[in-house]
Write a protein that holds these residues in place. Structure first.
Motif, short mmCIF file in Angstrom:
data_model
loop_
_atom_site.label_atom_id
_atom_site.label_comp_id
_atom_site.label_asym_id
_atom_site.label_seq_id
_atom_site.Cartn_x
_atom_site.Cartn_y
_atom_site.Cartn_z
N LYS A 12 0.99 -1.16 -0.09
CA LYS A 12 -0.01 0.00 0.05
C LYS A 12 0.98 1.15 0.00
O LYS A 12 1.83 1.51 0.83
CB LYS A 12 -1.05 0.05 1.28
CG LYS A 12 -1.80 1.10 1.20
CD LYS A 12 -2.53 1.34 2.59
CE LYS A 12 -3.19 2.57 3.07
NZ LYS A 12 -3.61 2.87 4.31
N ALA A 16 -2.46 6.57 0.04
CA ALA A 16 -3.51 5.80 -1.06
C ALA A 16 -4.63 5.93 -0.25
O ALA A 16 -5.12 5.74 0.79
CB ALA A 16 -2.99 4.24 -1.19
N LEU A 34 -4.02 5.12 -7.24
CA LEU A 34 -4.27 5.20 -5.74
C LEU A 34 -4.10 6.48 -4.79
O LEU A 34 -4.59 6.81 -3.62
CB LEU A 34 -3.37 4.09 -5.04
CG LEU A 34 -3.76 2.56 -5.25
CD1 LEU A 34 -2.59 1.58 -4.72
CD2 LEU A 34 -5.00 2.24 -4.65
N ARG A 46 -7.85 0.07 -6.48
CA ARG A 46 -8.59 1.13 -5.49
C ARG A 46 -9.65 0.11 -5.01
O ARG A 46 -9.79 0.08 -3.64
CB ARG A 46 -9.23 2.38 -5.88
CG ARG A 46 -8.22 3.53 -6.13
CD ARG A 46 -8.80 4.63 -6.53
NE ARG A 46 -9.25 4.66 -7.96
CZ ARG A 46 -10.40 4.82 -8.43
NH1 ARG A 46 -11.66 5.25 -7.12
NH2 ARG A 46 -11.06 4.90 -9.36
#
Length: 108
Positions: A12, A16, A34, A46
């Motif tokens: 991640k 994000a 993101l 997403r």
């Protein structure tokens, strides 16, 4: 393993966002990445991030997320109809998702 890691080989990114705003007004909502950048697979990424952020959804390693335009496409197998219904609900809540296709999902 997290959804983003398994599906897209990425951790991640910092900052994000599931419903990131486009960094320019020309980018279609399904192509927003993101962090607001243009990304061909932005919607699918997403949605994967949204699955990662939902504590009720563990990574179902037999399910994949793709996209065709604004349609989120789920493929594979899920353990129950309840899990699938929850995943559809989460995916529908992601900006840019116009529909969720589960034709290629098997329950069981």
């Amino acid at each position: 393993m997290a959804w983003l890691q398994r599906l897209f080989g990425m951790e991640k990114p910092q900052d994000a966002q599931v419903n990131a705003s486009a960094s320019d007004s020309q980018t279609a909502p399904e192509r927003v990445g993101l962090n607001g950048e243009y990304d061909e697979s932005g919607l699918a990424k997403r949605v994967a991030l949204a699955f990662d952020q939902d504590s009720n959804l563990t990574d179902v390693d037999t399910l994949w997320v793709a996209q065709t335009g604004g349609t989120v496409v789920l493929k594979g197998t899920v353990p129950s109809q309840d899990i699938l219904s929850q995943m559809v609900s989460v995916a529908e809540g992601v900006n840019g998702a116009t529909s969720v296709n589960t034709d290629q999902v098997t329950v069981g």
